[in-house]
Design a protein around this motif. Structure first.
Motif, PDB file in Angstrom:
ATOM      1  N   THR A 333       0.838  -1.196   0.000  1.00  0.00           N
ATOM      2  CA  THR A 333       0.000   0.000   0.000  1.00  0.00           C
ATOM      3  C   THR A 333       0.875   1.248   0.000  1.00  0.00           C
ATOM      4  O   THR A 333       1.896   1.304   0.697  1.00  0.00           O
ATOM      5  N   LYS A 334       0.469   2.242  -0.747  1.00  0.00           N
ATOM      6  CA  LYS A 334       1.323   3.404  -1.001  1.00  0.00           C
ATOM      7  C   LYS A 334       1.683   4.172   0.263  1.00  0.00           C
ATOM      8  O   LYS A 334       2.859   4.484   0.502  1.00  0.00           O
ATOM      9  N   GLU A 335       0.702   4.524   1.097  1.00  0.00           N
ATOM     10  CA  GLU A 335       0.968   5.386   2.254  1.00  0.00           C
ATOM     11  C   GLU A 335       1.937   4.740   3.240  1.00  0.00           C
ATOM     12  O   GLU A 335       2.915   5.386   3.658  1.00  0.00           O
ATOM     13  N   ASN A 338       5.436   4.813   1.777  1.00  0.00           N
ATOM     14  CA  ASN A 338       6.037   6.144   1.848  1.00  0.00           C
ATOM     15  C   ASN A 338       6.469   6.470   3.278  1.00  0.00           C
ATOM     16  O   ASN A 338       7.498   7.127   3.486  1.00  0.00           O
ATOM     17  N   LEU A 368       7.503   0.203  -4.007  1.00  0.00           N
ATOM     18  CA  LEU A 368       6.763   1.317  -4.614  1.00  0.00           C
ATOM     19  C   LEU A 368       6.693   1.156  -6.126  1.00  0.00           C
ATOM     20  O   LEU A 368       5.679   1.488  -6.758  1.00  0.00           O
ATOM     21  N   HIS A 373       3.385   2.540  -7.701  1.00  0.00           N
ATOM     22  CA  HIS A 373       3.214   3.817  -7.013  1.00  0.00           C
ATOM     23  C   HIS A 373       4.280   4.826  -7.435  1.00  0.00           C
ATOM     24  O   HIS A 373       4.171   6.011  -7.131  1.00  0.00           O
ATOM     25  N   ASP A 533      -6.103  -1.133  -7.684  1.00  0.00           N
ATOM     26  CA  ASP A 533      -4.816  -1.491  -8.285  1.00  0.00           C
ATOM     27  C   ASP A 533      -4.960  -1.699  -9.791  1.00  0.00           C
ATOM     28  O   ASP A 533      -5.901  -2.340 -10.275  1.00  0.00           O
TER      29      ASP A 533
END
Length: 632
Positions: A333-335, A338, A368, A373, A533
């Motif tokens: 998952t992106k968040e 990051n 990522l 992402h 996705d």
């Protein structure tokens, strides 16, 4: 007038007498060496024969709440001392029974006897004269006493040896480190304690003669109430390490204890304490001690590795553990990815000489890119630079070589180097399950089925949990074994139902076996759980096209093309959508863009992807594979 004689309470069981007033334990009248907390615990248990006395009750009676002490360590050591004095056994108890994770029960018959303390007896003096000994007799007596002393020393040495290295100690070839308990009293420190568990597993994973269960598998038992023998059976291990972490300011204390899991037999316990900056050395000391206790064969290189831990700045280590927490718990998952990247960058800023954050940063960039992402070429350059710095600081981190293997395969398309790096990772960290999983998937990609399945079996031994299940589904996908993929996919969904990738893989298996309605259902779940996705959308569109619902597939293509004007959309994904709609010209245009961007999907999907099967007979596709270095 005679003086009042005090009344003393004595608990008698078999040949033992426990004087609660005097604080003495005797056997057939001979005083035994038991005092302090072990004697107090024995008194508490013996006064309640047949009753369960919980750990919490013992803690409240013996260790005040504000006492800085590792309760679990002290309790285990005290009970072990009691058993040693009584000649008791945890396996076949006569006096004290362990109820795993609950407490203890005194199982012998104890009789409460009130008695009066007698005045000390006065020994009558022998008034007979003692004959003088001759010099020769004195010499003989000295020789006898000397021989007796030597025998006594030898006997004591043998007793001590057997105590610390018992001849009947069961062999331990496999081990699981259960999640360490957080004794800080702050739930906000869970990331720190979990990170310490992870690092201890990592250190032990470098010992080739010991099979060490992976982090992802043992974390399922955090706060679990299962008995240790049951956990051991589920993980198929014969040794369990459990313990706790206490962090106060810049001091860290780890307590670890080793148990023979099938019988919950306590074998060893120790406490280690250091400044936070020395925490890597602390972890290595614990790992080396455990290796010695299980008599694992540690090569000179592995021993040097354990002893080569560096001093790290506390704030850098703290940031590193936070990064690992996000990377290992939410890697798709992106968040969270990051967040992990940000913490690794913070750790590097605070201590540029600390190698592990560079490895974590590289992994963050790779995932990522894998989950689209970030543009692949951009993420690849940053990941490669981070790994270069990690290698300069420490070239013998097995986990770094595993990540280098992924980069060489997925981005460089250098299959020979990838194979070498995966093998190097396994040599340096034999129980690092991710290396076996990545190697299995790579071997499947290169068509080496038997070797791939052997690595899957090895990863299942090390990680009988969700991560290994995902690797197994990926292996069957790349082998184009759709029956096997359905079977593995069902297990993956059952073990990790909230991971969208598992539903996606199962959907692919269903589509490959012609079960399109089931495939559509799984693809829809994957899209919903992943928050849209791209790969899952493209697979659903392909299933719709095969079912004749081409208008819906075309709408999905237009939606992704529109999205690509404001966010990154993989050209490979767009190629599969155009292929699904039989627009081969546009499909090859996007494959060319994917080639230029070195899209990691090429080295994953191109040889197995059923969405582009209608392109495989076209001469342009063979040329595409050759330029990507993917033709055998």
């Amino acid at each position: 007038m005679s003086a009042t004689v005090p009344v003393t309470r004595v608990l008698r069981f078999e040949n033992f007498e426990l004087n609660l007033h005097a604080g003495e334990l005797r056997k057939r009248g001979v005083k035994l060496r038991l005092q302090g907390q072990p004697l107090q615990i024995l008194g508490i248990l013996a006064q309640r024969p047949g009753d369960l006395v919980t750990r919490e009750e013992l803690r409240s009676q013996l260790w005040p709440a504000d006492t800085f002490v590792d309760f679990e360590h002290s309790l285990h050591n005290s009970v072990a001392r009691i058993r040693d004095v009584l000649g008791d056994s945890a396996d076949v108890p006569r006096y004290i029974e362990t109820l795993p994770r609950r407490g203890y029960r005194f199982i012998a018959q104890a009789h409460d006897v009130d008695t009066q303390s007698p005045e000390p007896a006065v020994e009558p003096k022998d008034l007979r004269p003692v004959p003088a000994a001759s010099p020769r007799r004195n010499s003989g007596l000295q020789l006898v006493f000397a021989l007796l002393f030597i025998c006594a020393v030898g006997f004591a040495a043998r007793v001590a040896w057997k105590r610390f290295y018992p001849s009947d100690a069961p062999p331990i070839h496999s081990i699981a480190v259960l999640p360490l308990d957080n004794l800080t009293g702050e739930p906000t420190q869970d990331y720190f304690v979990d990170g310490m568990t992870d690092e201890l597993i990592t250190d032990l994973a470098h010992i080739s003669s010991l099979r060490v269960i992976s982090r992802t598998s043992v974390m399922r038992y955090k706060d679990a109430k299962k008995a240790l023998p049951e956990i051991a059976r589920e993980l198929n291990v014969d040794g369990i390490v459990e313990g706790s972490v206490m962090r106060v300011g810049q001091r860290v204390r780890i307590t670890a204890q080793l148990l023979y899991a099938p019988s919950d037999r306590h074998l060893w316990a120790e406490t280690y304490e250091r400044d936070l900056g020395d925490v890597l050395k602390l972890q290595s000391e614990v790992a080396e001690a455990i290796a010695q206790q299980v008599r694992a064969q540690v090569t000179p290189q592995q021993q040097a590795r354990l002893r080569a831990a560096v001093v790290v700045k506390p704030e850098a280590y703290d940031a590193y553990l936070k990064g690992r927490y996000y990377l290992t718990t939410q890697f798709s998952t992106k968040e969270p990815l990051n967040s992990a990247k940000g913490y690794f960058e913070e750790a590097i800023r605070k201590d540029p000489g600390f190698a592990l954050p560079y490895w974590g940063l590289a992994d963050s960039y790779i995932y990522l890119a894998f989950f689209r992402h970030l543009p692949a070429d951009h993420a690849y350059r940053l990941a490669k630079e981070a790994l270069r710095k990690a290698m300069l600081l420490d070239p013998n981190i097995g986990e770094v070589h595993d990540t280098l293997g992924l980069l060489s395969w997925r981005f460089d398309w250098d299959l020979a180097t990838a194979d070498k790096e995966f093998n190097r990772a396994i040599i340096l960290a034999p129980s690092y399950s991710c290396a076996h999983e990545d190697h299995a998937i790579f071997l499947a990609f290169t068509g080496r089925r038997d070797e791939a399945l052997a690595e899957v079996a090895k990863s299942n031994e090390l990680d009988p949990g969700p991560s290994s299940a995902m690797a197994e589904t990926a292996t069957f996908y790349l082998l184009r074994d759709y029956e096997g993929l359905v079977e593995a996919g069902r297990k993956g969904v059952a073990s990790n139902p909230n991971e969208w990738v598992e539903h996606y893989n199962l959907g692919t298996g269903y589509e490959g076996t012609g079960k399109l309605m089931e495939a559509v259902s799984e693809y829809q779940k994957a899209i919903e759980m992943s928050n849209g996705d791209q790969d899952a959308i493209a697979s659903l569109a392909h299933a719709y096209a095969v079912m004749g619902r081409k208008a819906e597939a075309a709408n999905m293509l237009r939606a992704l093309e529109k999205k690509s004007t404001s966010a990154y959309v993989s050209p490979y994904t767009l190629a599969t959508l155009n292929a699904s709609l039989n627009d081969k010209r546009r499909a090859f245009e996007f494959l060319e863009k994917a080639l230029q961007q070195r899209s990691p999907e090429i080295s994953w999907h191109a040889k197995a992807d059923l969405r582009i099967d209608n392109l495989r007979s076209d001469p342009r596709f063979e040329n595409f594979l050759r330029r990507a270095g993917l033709l055998n």
